[in-house]
Design an enzyme around this catalytic site. Structure first.
Site, short mmCIF file in Angstrom:
data_model
loop_
_atom_site.label_atom_id
_atom_site.label_comp_id
_atom_site.label_asym_id
_atom_site.label_seq_id
_atom_site.Cartn_x
_atom_site.Cartn_y
_atom_site.Cartn_z
N ASP A 17 -3.44 -0.96 -13.48
CA ASP A 17 -2.26 -0.72 -12.74
C ASP A 17 -2.40 -0.56 -11.31
O ASP A 17 -3.50 -0.07 -10.79
CB ASP A 17 -1.88 0.96 -13.09
N GLY A 20 1.55 -3.16 -7.22
CA GLY A 20 2.73 -2.87 -6.48
C GLY A 20 2.56 -1.90 -5.26
O GLY A 20 2.91 -2.17 -4.15
N SER A 62 3.16 -5.00 -20.40
CA SER A 62 3.71 -4.21 -21.59
C SER A 62 5.04 -4.70 -22.00
O SER A 62 5.95 -5.64 -21.31
CB SER A 62 3.70 -2.62 -21.08
N ASN A 65 7.63 -3.76 -19.55
CA ASN A 65 7.50 -4.40 -18.35
C ASN A 65 8.73 -5.33 -17.99
O ASN A 65 9.03 -5.61 -16.91
CB ASN A 65 6.20 -5.00 -18.02
C1 IPE Z 1 1.17 -0.18 -17.78
O1 IPE Z 1 1.46 0.08 -16.08
C2 IPE Z 1 1.03 -1.41 -18.04
C3 IPE Z 1 0.18 -2.35 -17.51
C4 IPE Z 1 -0.64 -2.12 -16.63
C5 IPE Z 1 0.55 -4.01 -17.90
P1 IPE Z 1 2.83 0.42 -16.26
O2 IPE Z 1 3.04 0.57 -14.53
O3 IPE Z 1 4.12 -0.34 -16.61
O4 IPE Z 1 2.90 2.01 -16.42
P2 IPE Z 1 4.13 3.27 -16.25
O5 IPE Z 1 5.67 2.67 -16.33
O6 IPE Z 1 3.69 3.78 -14.85
O7 IPE Z 1 3.86 4.18 -17.35
C1 IPE Z 2 0.28 -3.14 -12.89
O1 IPE Z 2 0.59 -2.85 -11.68
C2 IPE Z 2 0.71 -4.49 -13.28
C3 IPE Z 2 1.68 -4.80 -14.19
C4 IPE Z 2 2.30 -3.75 -14.84
C5 IPE Z 2 2.23 -6.02 -14.36
P1 IPE Z 2 2.09 -2.30 -11.12
O2 IPE Z 2 3.12 -3.34 -10.95
O3 IPE Z 2 2.59 -1.49 -12.28
O4 IPE Z 2 1.72 -1.44 -10.08
P2 IPE Z 2 2.58 -0.14 -9.47
O5 IPE Z 2 1.92 0.94 -10.57
O6 IPE Z 2 3.93 -0.07 -9.26
O7 IPE Z 2 1.75 0.24 -8.28
MG MG Z 3 2.36 0.58 -12.59
#
Ligand code: IPE
Ligand code: IPE
Ligand code: MG
Length: 237
Positions: A17, A20, A62, A65
């Protein structure tokens, strides 16, 4: 490199995670964060396979997602395409066996086909097993296992009164794989986000504020050192 005296967990799972936020800090689009995250996935997987870990499960996408903006989903699907093509040759030297867990039927037919090919061509490898969770959700996984058991009971193949927790485990995507010993989450959140809910009953949880694209060898080593300090009791004394 890790001290040889340390105990290496058999199964490590990682919630990758923070891509972003990593991009946002640099005033870049989120998809660039995913690109660097994917590159890191490749490097760290190789390293982990050399530490002696036998099973590595990585949460890539997920079932929730799909809620993200269409341009982010599109960017992610393009990246998956590229990395799946690369995976056909990647990890070969390290003898890493790639397995995909999750509902792959939701992906485009070309991506679905690539997932099948990538898994098929690595099936006889003898090194670390790399489970990549794509369109994976633990509740979805449990629902599928329950449906399967109900159908088996309906067909007279299993007696409902004899169902054990192993029968459930065996019907999860991770069937036959030991439960994770250690679950690492990068990006600082303190939740599982629908990852390995059934399997994590006695997993050690480790959270780091480091964002996924910045999670390197020394960060993994720190998690292993911390794991070695834990006292796992499994309900005993
Ligand atoms: C969990 O991260 C899923 C993956 C890393 C693939 P998310 O960014 O989707 O989780 P939440 O929304 O913060 O719980
Ligand atoms: C995890 O990083 C990757 C996926 C869930 C595909 P995020 O995209 O959730 O990154 P943050 O949590 O927004 O920083
Ligand atoms: Mg995330």
């Amino acid at each position: 490199m890790l001290d040889k005296k340390l105990y290496i967990p058999e199964h490590v799972a990682i919630i990758m995670d923070g891509n972003g936020r990593w991009a946002k800090k640099r005033a870049l689009p989120r998809t660039i964060g995913h690109k660097f995250g994917a590159e890191n996935f490749r490097k760290i997987t190789r390293y982990i396979s050399k530490t002696g870990v036998k099973y590595l499960t990585l949460y890539a996408f997920s079932t929730e997602n799909w809620k993200r903006p269409p341009e982010e989903i599109e960017g992610l699907m393009k990246l998956f395409h590229q990395y799946l093509i690369d995976s056909l040759t990647d990890f070969k030297d390290d003898d890493i066996k790639i397995v995909y867990i999750g509902d792959r039927t939701a992906f485009s037919p070309s991506l679905h086909k690539l997932i099948n090919e990538s898994q098929e061509q690595a099936k006889d490898r003898k090194g670390m097993v790399l489970n990549i969770a794509m369109n994976y959700g633990s509740r979805d996984e449990i629902v599928r296992a329950v449906k399967q058991l109900c159908n088996e009971a309906k067909d007279g193949k299993i007696d409902p009164d004899s169902i054990t927790s192993k029968d459930i485990s065996d019907r999860l995507y991770t069937g036959g794989i030991p439960d994770p010993d250690l679950i690492i989450r990068t990006g600082g959140e303190m939740r599982l986000s629908n990852f390995l809910l059934y399997q994590s009953a006695y997993s050690e949880y480790y959270s780091t504020d480091t964002l996924w694209p910045d999670f390197h060898e020394e960060d993994f080593d720190k998690a292993i050192i911390e794991f070695n300090r834990r006292n796992r009791r499994f309900g005993g004394v």
